[in-house]
Design a protein around this motif. Structure first.
Motif, short mmCIF file in Angstrom:
data_model
loop_
_atom_site.label_atom_id
_atom_site.label_comp_id
_atom_site.label_asym_id
_atom_site.label_seq_id
_atom_site.Cartn_x
_atom_site.Cartn_y
_atom_site.Cartn_z
N PHE A 126 25.53 15.85 2.86
CA PHE A 126 25.20 16.69 1.71
C PHE A 126 23.68 16.70 1.54
CE2 PHE A 126 29.46 15.17 1.04
CZ PHE A 126 30.14 16.25 0.48
N LEU A 127 23.11 17.89 1.60
CA LEU A 127 21.69 18.07 1.32
C LEU A 127 21.57 18.48 -0.14
CD1 LEU A 127 20.72 20.13 4.50
CD2 LEU A 127 20.73 17.64 4.21
N THR A 128 20.99 17.63 -0.96
CA THR A 128 21.03 17.88 -2.39
C THR A 128 19.90 17.12 -3.08
OG1 THR A 128 22.50 17.82 -4.33
CG2 THR A 128 22.67 15.97 -2.77
N ARG A 129 19.99 17.01 -4.38
CA ARG A 129 19.05 16.20 -5.15
C ARG A 129 19.81 15.11 -5.90
NH1 ARG A 129 17.21 21.30 -6.66
NH2 ARG A 129 18.07 21.03 -8.76
N VAL A 130 19.25 13.94 -5.95
CA VAL A 130 19.79 12.82 -6.72
C VAL A 130 18.76 12.44 -7.76
CG1 VAL A 130 20.56 10.43 -6.67
CG2 VAL A 130 21.24 12.00 -4.84
N ALA A 131 19.08 12.66 -9.03
CA ALA A 131 18.15 12.39 -10.13
C ALA A 131 16.79 13.03 -9.87
CB ALA A 131 18.01 10.88 -10.34
N GLY A 132 16.82 14.25 -9.35
CA GLY A 132 15.60 15.03 -9.12
C GLY A 132 14.96 14.86 -7.77
N ALA A 133 15.39 13.88 -6.98
CA ALA A 133 14.75 13.61 -5.69
C ALA A 133 15.56 14.21 -4.55
CB ALA A 133 14.63 12.10 -5.49
N PRO A 134 14.91 14.94 -3.62
CA PRO A 134 15.62 15.47 -2.44
C PRO A 134 16.28 14.32 -1.68
CG PRO A 134 13.45 16.45 -2.63
CD PRO A 134 13.48 15.33 -3.62
N SER A 135 17.58 14.48 -1.42
CA SER A 135 18.35 13.38 -0.85
C SER A 135 19.37 13.88 0.15
CB SER A 135 19.07 12.60 -1.97
OG SER A 135 18.15 12.14 -2.94
N MET A 136 19.92 12.92 0.92
CA MET A 136 20.99 13.18 1.87
C MET A 136 22.10 12.16 1.63
SD MET A 136 18.72 13.84 5.34
CE MET A 136 18.09 12.16 5.31
N LEU A 137 23.30 12.66 1.43
CA LEU A 137 24.46 11.78 1.27
C LEU A 137 25.35 11.98 2.48
CD1 LEU A 137 25.36 12.55 -2.47
CD2 LEU A 137 23.62 11.01 -1.57
N VAL A 138 25.76 10.89 3.09
CA VAL A 138 26.58 10.96 4.29
C VAL A 138 27.93 10.33 3.98
CG1 VAL A 138 26.80 10.33 6.72
CG2 VAL A 138 24.53 10.79 5.73
N GLY A 139 29.00 10.99 4.42
CA GLY A 139 30.33 10.46 4.17
C GLY A 139 31.39 11.21 4.94
N HIS A 140 32.62 11.14 4.44
CA HIS A 140 33.72 11.85 5.09
C HIS A 140 34.75 12.23 4.04
CE1 HIS A 140 36.08 8.13 4.73
NE2 HIS A 140 35.01 7.50 5.18
#
Length: 396
Positions: free
Chosen positions: A376-390
C-alpha cells in the motif's frame, strides 16, 4: 448500428441468420469474414450485423452471455446501460414496495425496463431517440417481455406519467466532451427529475456517484451501489424508506449488503496495527467509513486517508482485510530489498494518497520469486509510507 433501418434489417430472417453465425466470431478475422459474407448477403446488412455482433460481445460483461446475444444495442447504449445485477436489485426494491407500473424515463436500450418486467412490474419505457426506442422494443420482444413493456418515443419532460405509481429517471450524464459533473447539466436536469419524482408515491433517480452530499434534498434518501467491489452508481430514492430513516446507505452486490448511518464523528488516527481494512468504494462515497471503523474497533492511519487499522481480524462485507507485516517510510530501495528477501514475484500495488503509479513501482522494484504480497502506497499520520502485507482469508 446507427439507423432504425439497420435494426429492421437485422430483425429479418436473413439478419437473424447472420447474427447467429457471428455470435462467436473472432474480431481479428473480421475483414476476411466480412469479405466472405458479402458474397451472399448485402454489404449494408453484413456491416450492420458485424457492428451488432461487436456490441453484443461488449455487452456480455453487463448482461451475461445468454441475454447479450439475444439483445440489440447501440454504442452509446452499451456504454450507459445499467449492469444486470444492479438493475435487478433496484427492480426488486420497487416490487417490494408494491409498485405495479413504473415510468422508466430515459430508458436507454432497456436494461432497467427488462429487470423491472422480470420482477413482475409493468413498464412505460420512454426515450426521445427513435433508434433507442426501437432497440428497447426489439429487446422486449427478444426476451419475451413485450406484454410488460410499453415503449414510447417522446421527450420525457413532456410525457404524461399518469397511471404509473412510480418513476425511474436515468438522465444522460455524458456530453460531447465526456462526463457531466454538474447535475443541472444532466439531460434532463436534476431539478426537473426531482420535481417529477415528487409527483409519484415512489421514485428513484440515477445520479453520478461523485455527487456532493449537500446536493441531496432532505426528502430523498441516497444510496451508493457497488458490484464486485466497483462503484456503479448512486440513486436518490423518494418514498422508498420510512420518515426518519438514515439519509445515506451503501449497498454492496452480490448480497445485497446494505450499511446505513451517518453523523458519526471521524475515527481517531492511530498507529498502524496488525490489520488494515480497505473500505468498499460505496462505503467511502456514502461517508460511512466511521461506521465500519466502529464495527472493526479500528481507527484511521491518517485523517485524510480511508484506510482503517485494527488489532483484530474481523469479518465484514464492507471492507477488504489485510494482515500487515511491515510498515516502512517511503523508500523504494528498502522495499526492493524486502521483496527480494521474501522472494515476492507477484506484487499487488494499491495506492491512496500517493502520486506514484503502480506500474512505475513494479518496474523499479522488479519483483521476482514464488511468493505474493500486497503493498500500500499511502500516508501514515501525514508521512509518505509503504505498508506490506497479504489479504486475509475470505472466511475472515
Amino acid at each position: 448500428m446507427g439507423r432504425v433501418n439497420d435494426l429492421s434489417a437485422l430483425l429479418t430472417d436473413e439478419g437473424q441468420s447472420l447474427l447467429a453465425a457471428l455470435r462467436d466470431h473472432d474480431p481479428a478475422q473480421e475483414l476476411a469474414l466480412a469479405t466472405r459474407l458479402r458474397r451472399d448477403h448485402p454489404a449494408d446488412l453484413v456491416s450492420a450485423a458485424l457492428g451488432q455482433a461487436r456490441l453484443r460481445q461488449r455487452a456480455v460483461a453487463k448482461f451475461g452471455a445468454e441475454d447479450a446475444h439475444r439483445m440489440y444495442f447501440t454504442p452509446h447504449g452499451v456504454e450507459q446501460a445499467t449492469r444486470r445485477s444492479v438493475a435487478a436489485y433496484r427492480a426488486a426494491r420497487f416490487a417490494a414496495l408494491g409498485v405495479r407500473r413504473v415510468a422508466d424515463l430515459c430508458s436507454g436500450v432497456g436494461g432497467d425496463a427488462i429487470a423491472l418486467a422480470r420482477a413482475g412490474v409493468q413498464v412505460l419505457a420512454v426515450d426521445r431517440d427513435p433508434l433507442t426506442s426501437a432497440v428497447v422494443r426489439a429487446n422486449a420482444e427478444a426476451l419475451g417481455l413485450a406484454e410488460l413493456i410499453e415503449v414510447r418515443c417522446a421527450d420525457v419532460t413532456e410525457t404524461d406519467t399518469t397511471g404509473c405509481d412510480a418513476v425511474f429517471v436515468d438522465p444522460a450524464r455524458r456530453g460531447g466532451r465526456g462526463r457531466i459533473f454538474d447535475p443541472e447539466a444532466y439531460s434532463p436536469p436534476l431539478s426537473w427529475a426531482l420535481s417529477a419524482a415528487r409527483t409519484h408515491p415512489v421514485a428513484a433517480l440515477k445520479i453520478a456517484p461523485g455527487i456532493p452530499h449537500e446536493r441531496i434534498p432532505g426528502d430523498f434518501r441516497a444510496e451508493w451501489i457497488s458490484d464486485g467491489g466497483d462503484v456503479k452508481e448512486a440513486v436518490l430514492w423518494y418514498g422508498a424508506f420510512p420518515p426518519g430513516s438514515p439519509a445515506v446507505r451503501a449497498t454492496l452486490l452480490p448480497g445485497p449488503h446494505s450499511l446505513t448511518g451517518g453523523g458519526l464523528p471521524d475515527p481517531a488516527v492511530r498507529p498502524v496495527g496488525r490489520y488494515l481494512y480497505e473500505p468498499d468504494g460505496a462505503v467511502i462515497r456514502a461517508h460511512l467509513v466511521a461506521e465500519v471503523a466502529r464495527d472493526l474497533d479500528g481507527g484511521l492511519i491518517d485523517e485524510t486517508i480511508a484506510y482503517i487499522t485494527a488489532d483484530a481480524a474481523r469479518a465484514t462485507p464492507y471492507a477488504t482485510g489485510y494482515e500487515i507485516t511491515d510498515t516502512l517510510p517511503f523508500n523504494l530501495k528498502r522495499l526492493k530489498a524486502l521483496l527480494r528477501a521474501r522472494e515476492v514475484g507477484t506484487l499487488t500495488v494499491k495506492k491512496r494518497g500517493s502520486a506514484v503509479e503502480p506500474e512505475e513501482l513494479r518496474r523499479k522494484v522488479r519483483p521476482q520469486g514464488p511468493n505474493a504480497a500486497t503493498v500500500f502506497l499511502t500516508r501514515v499520520a501525514g508521512a509518505p509510507s509503504m505498508l506490506v502485507g497479504h489479504p486475509l482469508p475470505a472466511a475472515v
